[in-house]
Design an enzyme around this catalytic site. Sequence first.
Site, PDB file in Angstrom:
ATOM      1  N   CYS A 112      -0.444   0.033 -15.903  1.00 33.51           N
ATOM      2  CA  CYS A 112      -1.581  -0.880 -16.108  1.00 33.51           C
ATOM      3  C   CYS A 112      -2.678  -0.275 -16.979  1.00 33.51           C
ATOM      4  CB  CYS A 112      -2.161  -1.310 -14.776  1.00 33.51           C
ATOM      5  SG  CYS A 112      -0.938  -1.967 -13.646  1.00 33.51           S
ATOM      6  N   HIS A 235      -9.488  -3.796 -15.395  1.00 29.70           N
ATOM      7  CA  HIS A 235      -8.110  -4.223 -15.155  1.00 29.70           C
ATOM      8  C   HIS A 235      -8.114  -5.233 -14.003  1.00 29.70           C
ATOM      9  CE1 HIS A 235      -3.966  -4.419 -14.232  1.00 29.70           C
ATOM     10  NE2 HIS A 235      -3.984  -3.561 -13.229  1.00 29.70           N
ATOM     11  N   ASN A 265      -2.092 -10.085 -11.591  1.00 28.39           N
ATOM     12  CA  ASN A 265      -2.113  -8.772 -12.228  1.00 28.39           C
ATOM     13  C   ASN A 265      -1.017  -8.729 -13.300  1.00 28.39           C
ATOM     14  OD1 ASN A 265      -1.830  -6.104 -12.936  1.00 28.39           O
ATOM     15  ND2 ASN A 265      -1.828  -5.324 -10.826  1.00 28.39           N
TER      16      ASN A 265
END
Length: 310
Positions: A112, A235, A265
């Site tokens: 990520c 994020h 996500n």
Amino acid sequence: MNAGFIGIGRYTPEKIVTNADLEKVMDTSDEWIRTRTGIEERRIADDSIDTSDMAFFAAEKALIDSGISADELDMILVATVTPDQPFPSIACMLQEKLGATKAAAMDISAACAGFMYGVVTAKQFIETGAYKNVLVIGVEKLSKVTDWNDRNTAVLFGDGAGAAVIGPVSEGRGILSFELGADGTGGKHLYQDEYIIMNGREVFKFAVRQMGESSLNVLEKAGLSKEDVDFLIPHQANIRIMEASRERLDLPVEKMSKTVHKYGNTSAASIPISLVEEVEAGKIKDDDLIVMVGFGGGLTWGAIALRWGR
Ligand code: UT7
């Protein structure tokens, strides 16, 4: 010479999977997902669209936005942990598809935090004068490595892509500072075997600590303080983690990007997708001071402080 964002683009699949859809196929509830994560729905790519396709769609838009043509690209960096295949890289596939004939190409594996790793790598090549235009993409098709029988992870993730052309920008603008980091001892908390396996609580604790610290560190490195921040793009993993970062910077709600409710996500794609949405919504203006910060499997993290504008 300062490196900055000279063009951006995103792609998110058409198909929407809501929390109510998931309630029908696993033991979960809209209420649990919303309150624990902030996620309301996510996009899932169908079988005909793989990671390289999403990357291509986002890249085309970023190129148009930048006004440069593919043959002016010096390098393509694709951050992903869900490539079509181990090799050739998505970056090489794009090099062909875009016609970026003189671009070097490679993928980056930093989960990520991958887009942050890509942007910071691009910055080095540009600021040394080695390269002029670097295409950086964060893209994931997490749905293909999601165990749809594991409610601990299946409700969290989504598919998508975000792209940016990084190039020279005018003085005072661009990437002012960065931080990248890794802690391999935490690799056991989030990894892919056949599917994604995660110790949510451990990742949560790490994320809350690291997102706040990295944000403050890049501000300090740029000689700035939290009062200078106009917009935070964290994020988009979990609204509770994002809120903790926002509070560390003492920012009001409207100064933090939030797209997690729509996309879940999307790993390496979440920061660039959010950036495109905020710019399109007019929330980011020239000369705004932006902090972008990500964390992920590895464990990895990365942050930049950026003065927006070309
Ligand atoms: O990009 C980086 C990737 N990862 C992350 O960012 C994840 C970071 N971690 C998190 O976001 C959170 O830890 C989660 C959202 C994954 C979990 O939230 P939590 O508040 O830490 O919940 P928990 O793990 O403490 O689980 C609470 C309960 C458990 O039940 P018991 O053992 O208390 O009876 C779980 O079994 O919630 C249960 N649970 C669910 N219930 C309904 C776990 N997943 C679900 C679900 N629906 N989908």
